[in-house]
Design a protein around this motif. Structure first.
Motif, PDB file in Angstrom:
ATOM      1  N   PRO A 119      29.951 -23.794 122.775  1.00 28.51           N
ATOM      2  CA  PRO A 119      29.141 -22.969 121.864  1.00 28.51           C
ATOM      3  C   PRO A 119      29.927 -22.623 120.594  1.00 28.51           C
ATOM      4  O   PRO A 119      31.097 -22.250 120.661  1.00 28.51           O
ATOM      5  CB  PRO A 119      28.845 -21.701 122.665  1.00 28.51           C
ATOM      6  N   VAL A 120      29.263 -22.762 119.448  1.00 24.85           N
ATOM      7  CA  VAL A 120      29.877 -22.457 118.158  1.00 24.85           C
ATOM      8  C   VAL A 120      28.963 -21.515 117.398  1.00 24.85           C
ATOM      9  O   VAL A 120      27.757 -21.757 117.291  1.00 24.85           O
ATOM     10  CB  VAL A 120      30.109 -23.728 117.315  1.00 24.85           C
ATOM     11  N   ARG A 121      29.545 -20.472 116.857  1.00 26.58           N
ATOM     12  CA  ARG A 121      28.814 -19.573 115.963  1.00 26.58           C
ATOM     13  C   ARG A 121      29.366 -19.806 114.567  1.00 26.58           C
ATOM     14  O   ARG A 121      30.554 -19.655 114.334  1.00 26.58           O
ATOM     15  CB  ARG A 121      28.993 -18.123 116.377  1.00 26.58           C
ATOM     16  N   GLN A 122      28.501 -20.190 113.681  1.00 25.84           N
ATOM     17  CA  GLN A 122      28.870 -20.529 112.309  1.00 25.84           C
ATOM     18  C   GLN A 122      28.421 -19.398 111.383  1.00 25.84           C
ATOM     19  O   GLN A 122      27.257 -19.019 111.401  1.00 25.84           O
ATOM     20  CB  GLN A 122      28.172 -21.836 111.961  1.00 25.84           C
ATOM     21  N   LEU A 123      29.354 -18.858 110.585  1.00 24.62           N
ATOM     22  CA  LEU A 123      29.031 -17.771 109.674  1.00 24.62           C
ATOM     23  C   LEU A 123      29.096 -18.245 108.227  1.00 24.62           C
ATOM     24  O   LEU A 123      30.069 -18.896 107.833  1.00 24.62           O
ATOM     25  CB  LEU A 123      30.022 -16.610 109.838  1.00 24.62           C
ATOM     26  N   ASN A 124      28.104 -17.880 107.461  1.00 24.99           N
ATOM     27  CA  ASN A 124      28.114 -18.134 106.025  1.00 24.99           C
ATOM     28  C   ASN A 124      28.579 -16.840 105.372  1.00 24.99           C
ATOM     29  O   ASN A 124      27.835 -15.861 105.302  1.00 24.99           O
ATOM     30  CB  ASN A 124      26.727 -18.528 105.537  1.00 24.99           C
ATOM     31  N   MET A 125      29.810 -16.827 104.876  1.00 21.10           N
ATOM     32  CA  MET A 125      30.401 -15.599 104.361  1.00 21.10           C
ATOM     33  C   MET A 125      29.743 -15.121 103.067  1.00 21.10           C
ATOM     34  O   MET A 125      29.994 -13.994 102.640  1.00 21.10           O
ATOM     35  CB  MET A 125      31.912 -15.782 104.183  1.00 21.10           C
ATOM     36  N   ALA A 126      28.900 -15.937 102.458  1.00 20.57           N
ATOM     37  CA  ALA A 126      28.142 -15.478 101.290  1.00 20.57           C
ATOM     38  C   ALA A 126      27.230 -14.306 101.667  1.00 20.57           C
ATOM     39  O   ALA A 126      26.806 -13.538 100.811  1.00 20.57           O
ATOM     40  CB  ALA A 126      27.314 -16.624 100.700  1.00 20.57           C
ATOM     41  N   HIS A 127      26.964 -14.137 102.969  1.00 21.00           N
ATOM     42  CA  HIS A 127      26.117 -13.052 103.458  1.00 21.00           C
ATOM     43  C   HIS A 127      26.928 -11.841 103.912  1.00 21.00           C
ATOM     44  O   HIS A 127      26.371 -10.903 104.486  1.00 21.00           O
ATOM     45  CB  HIS A 127      25.239 -13.538 104.610  1.00 21.00           C
ATOM     46  N   TYR A 128      28.250 -11.873 103.673  1.00 21.92           N
ATOM     47  CA  TYR A 128      29.141 -10.805 104.118  1.00 21.92           C
ATOM     48  C   TYR A 128      29.924 -10.231 102.941  1.00 21.92           C
ATOM     49  O   TYR A 128      31.108 -10.514 102.774  1.00 21.92           O
ATOM     50  CB  TYR A 128      30.113 -11.315 105.185  1.00 21.92           C
ATOM     51  N   PRO A 129      29.285  -9.399 102.123  1.00 24.86           N
ATOM     52  CA  PRO A 129      30.021  -8.801 101.005  1.00 24.86           C
ATOM     53  C   PRO A 129      30.900  -7.649 101.504  1.00 24.86           C
ATOM     54  O   PRO A 129      30.467  -6.845 102.333  1.00 24.86           O
ATOM     55  CB  PRO A 129      28.912  -8.287 100.088  1.00 24.86           C
ATOM     56  N   PHE A 130      32.108  -7.620 101.032  1.00 24.19           N
ATOM     57  CA  PHE A 130      33.018  -6.523 101.365  1.00 24.19           C
ATOM     58  C   PHE A 130      33.598  -5.984 100.063  1.00 24.19           C
ATOM     59  O   PHE A 130      34.009  -6.767  99.207  1.00 24.19           O
ATOM     60  CB  PHE A 130      34.151  -6.998 102.278  1.00 24.19           C
ATOM     61  N   PRO A 131      33.651  -4.662  99.919  1.00 22.54           N
ATOM     62  CA  PRO A 131      34.260  -4.118  98.703  1.00 22.54           C
ATOM     63  C   PRO A 131      35.757  -4.440  98.685  1.00 22.54           C
ATOM     64  O   PRO A 131      36.357  -4.703  99.731  1.00 22.54           O
ATOM     65  CB  PRO A 131      34.017  -2.614  98.830  1.00 22.54           C
ATOM     66  N   MET A 132      36.347  -4.410  97.512  1.00 22.00           N
ATOM     67  CA  MET A 132      37.785  -4.641  97.393  1.00 22.00           C
ATOM     68  C   MET A 132      38.515  -3.552  98.173  1.00 22.00           C
ATOM     69  O   MET A 132      38.208  -2.368  98.047  1.00 22.00           O
ATOM     70  CB  MET A 132      38.197  -4.637  95.919  1.00 22.00           C
ATOM     71  N   TYR A 133      39.464  -3.965  99.019  1.00 27.09           N
ATOM     72  CA  TYR A 133      40.165  -3.010  99.868  1.00 27.09           C
ATOM     73  C   TYR A 133      40.982  -2.030  99.032  1.00 27.09           C
ATOM     74  O   TYR A 133      41.652  -2.405  98.073  1.00 27.09           O
ATOM     75  CB  TYR A 133      41.104  -3.727 100.854  1.00 27.09           C
ATOM     76  N   SER A 134      40.927  -0.770  99.429  1.00 22.47           N
ATOM     77  CA  SER A 134      41.849   0.246  98.928  1.00 22.47           C
ATOM     78  C   SER A 134      42.005   1.299 100.015  1.00 22.47           C
ATOM     79  O   SER A 134      41.072   1.546 100.790  1.00 22.47           O
ATOM     80  CB  SER A 134      41.353   0.880  97.623  1.00 22.47           C
ATOM     81  N   GLU A 135      43.169   1.907 100.065  1.00 23.53           N
ATOM     82  CA  GLU A 135      43.398   2.964 101.047  1.00 23.53           C
ATOM     83  C   GLU A 135      42.439   4.124 100.820  1.00 23.53           C
ATOM     84  O   GLU A 135      41.973   4.747 101.781  1.00 23.53           O
ATOM     85  CB  GLU A 135      44.843   3.440 100.982  1.00 23.53           C
ATOM     86  N   ASP A 136      42.155   4.410  99.554  1.00 24.96           N
ATOM     87  CA  ASP A 136      41.217   5.499  99.248  1.00 24.96           C
ATOM     88  C   ASP A 136      39.836   5.210  99.827  1.00 24.96           C
ATOM     89  O   ASP A 136      39.218   6.085 100.438  1.00 24.96           O
ATOM     90  CB  ASP A 136      41.102   5.701  97.733  1.00 24.96           C
ATOM     91  N   LEU A 137      39.351   3.989  99.624  1.00 30.54           N
ATOM     92  CA  LEU A 137      38.038   3.614 100.143  1.00 30.54           C
ATOM     93  C   LEU A 137      38.026   3.649 101.670  1.00 30.54           C
ATOM     94  O   LEU A 137      37.067   4.132 102.283  1.00 30.54           O
ATOM     95  CB  LEU A 137      37.653   2.218  99.638  1.00 30.54           C
ATOM     96  N   GLU A 138      39.096   3.175 102.288  1.00 29.55           N
ATOM     97  CA  GLU A 138      39.173   3.220 103.753  1.00 29.55           C
ATOM     98  C   GLU A 138      39.128   4.671 104.235  1.00 29.55           C
ATOM     99  O   GLU A 138      38.405   4.990 105.190  1.00 29.55           O
ATOM    100  CB  GLU A 138      40.465   2.546 104.242  1.00 29.55           C
ATOM    101  N   ARG A 139      39.865   5.542 103.589  1.00 26.50           N
ATOM    102  CA  ARG A 139      39.909   6.953 103.989  1.00 26.50           C
ATOM    103  C   ARG A 139      38.545   7.626 103.773  1.00 26.50           C
ATOM    104  O   ARG A 139      38.079   8.383 104.614  1.00 26.50           O
ATOM    105  CB  ARG A 139      41.007   7.669 103.193  1.00 26.50           C
ATOM    106  N   GLU A 140      37.887   7.324 102.648  1.00 25.17           N
ATOM    107  CA  GLU A 140      36.622   7.974 102.316  1.00 25.17           C
ATOM    108  C   GLU A 140      35.433   7.441 103.114  1.00 25.17           C
ATOM    109  O   GLU A 140      34.569   8.211 103.533  1.00 25.17           O
ATOM    110  CB  GLU A 140      36.324   7.801 100.825  1.00 25.17           C
TER     111      GLU A 140
END
Length: 178
Positions: free
Chosen positions: A32-53
């Motif tokens: 079994p294979v699960r294929q992900l199209n990452m165009a459907h997975y937006p993530f904000p730019m990482y920052s410690e502030d964003l993680e904390r908030e």
């Protein structure tokens, strides 16, 4: 039964690395294979502030769970100016903050392609050096140079016989380990 999670390190809707992932997945039978199209997975730019908030998004937590549930990963990394894309680096940053060993025990087929003759080798090498820190075991690699010349998007296959054999050998090594 073992399962595989497959995705490209690109969030582009026209990603050639995702084309390589789809081709690779089409060669897998009986697992079994699960294929992900990452165009459907937006993530904000990482920052410690964003993680904390805001903490970790549901989609990030679900992706982390999907990685943990799989026995193996097929990842094809793109290259921007000789480096992995900012998107993929950002994804690694988020996942590693959620769990430093987010790839613990995962067998990996690591691939890359690009329009140029190097086939994304610089990005491939950098990620090959990076993801073992998070527990990944890279069991095979493959780089497809000159995507437009060596891959038919119409036929959805690698057109160069030698490269097609090299790809199959890398996939076979990976599948033996999963």
């Amino acid at each position: 039964m073992a399962s595989i999670l497959a995705f490209a390190g690109s969030n582009s809707s026209t990603s050639i690395n995702y084309e390589l992932v789809k081709y690779t997945v089409s060669k897998i039978k009986n697992i079994p294979v699960r294929q992900l199209n990452m165009a459907h997975y937006p993530f904000p730019m990482y920052s410690e502030d964003l993680e904390r908030e805001k903490g970790f998004s549901n989609s990030l937590v679900e992706l982390s769970k999907d990685i943990k549930k799989s026995a193996g990963l097929i990842i094809s990394v793109n290259e921007h100016n000789g480096n992995p894309s900012a998107y993929f680096k950002n994804l690694i940053d988020w996942l590693s903050r959620l769990d430093r060993q987010f790839m613990d025990g995962k067998k990996v087929l690591l691939m890359s392609t690009s329009p140029g003759r190097a086939g994304g080798e610089h990005s491939l090498t950098k990620i090959q050096d990076t993801i073992p820190r998070f527990g990944a075991e890279i069991v095979a690699t493959f780089s497809l140079p000159s995507f437009g010349r060596n891959f038919s998007t119409e036929d959805k296959k690698i057109t160069d016989n030698g490269l097609r054999e090299e790809h199959q050998e890398a996939l076979d090594r990976f599948l033996k380990e999963v």
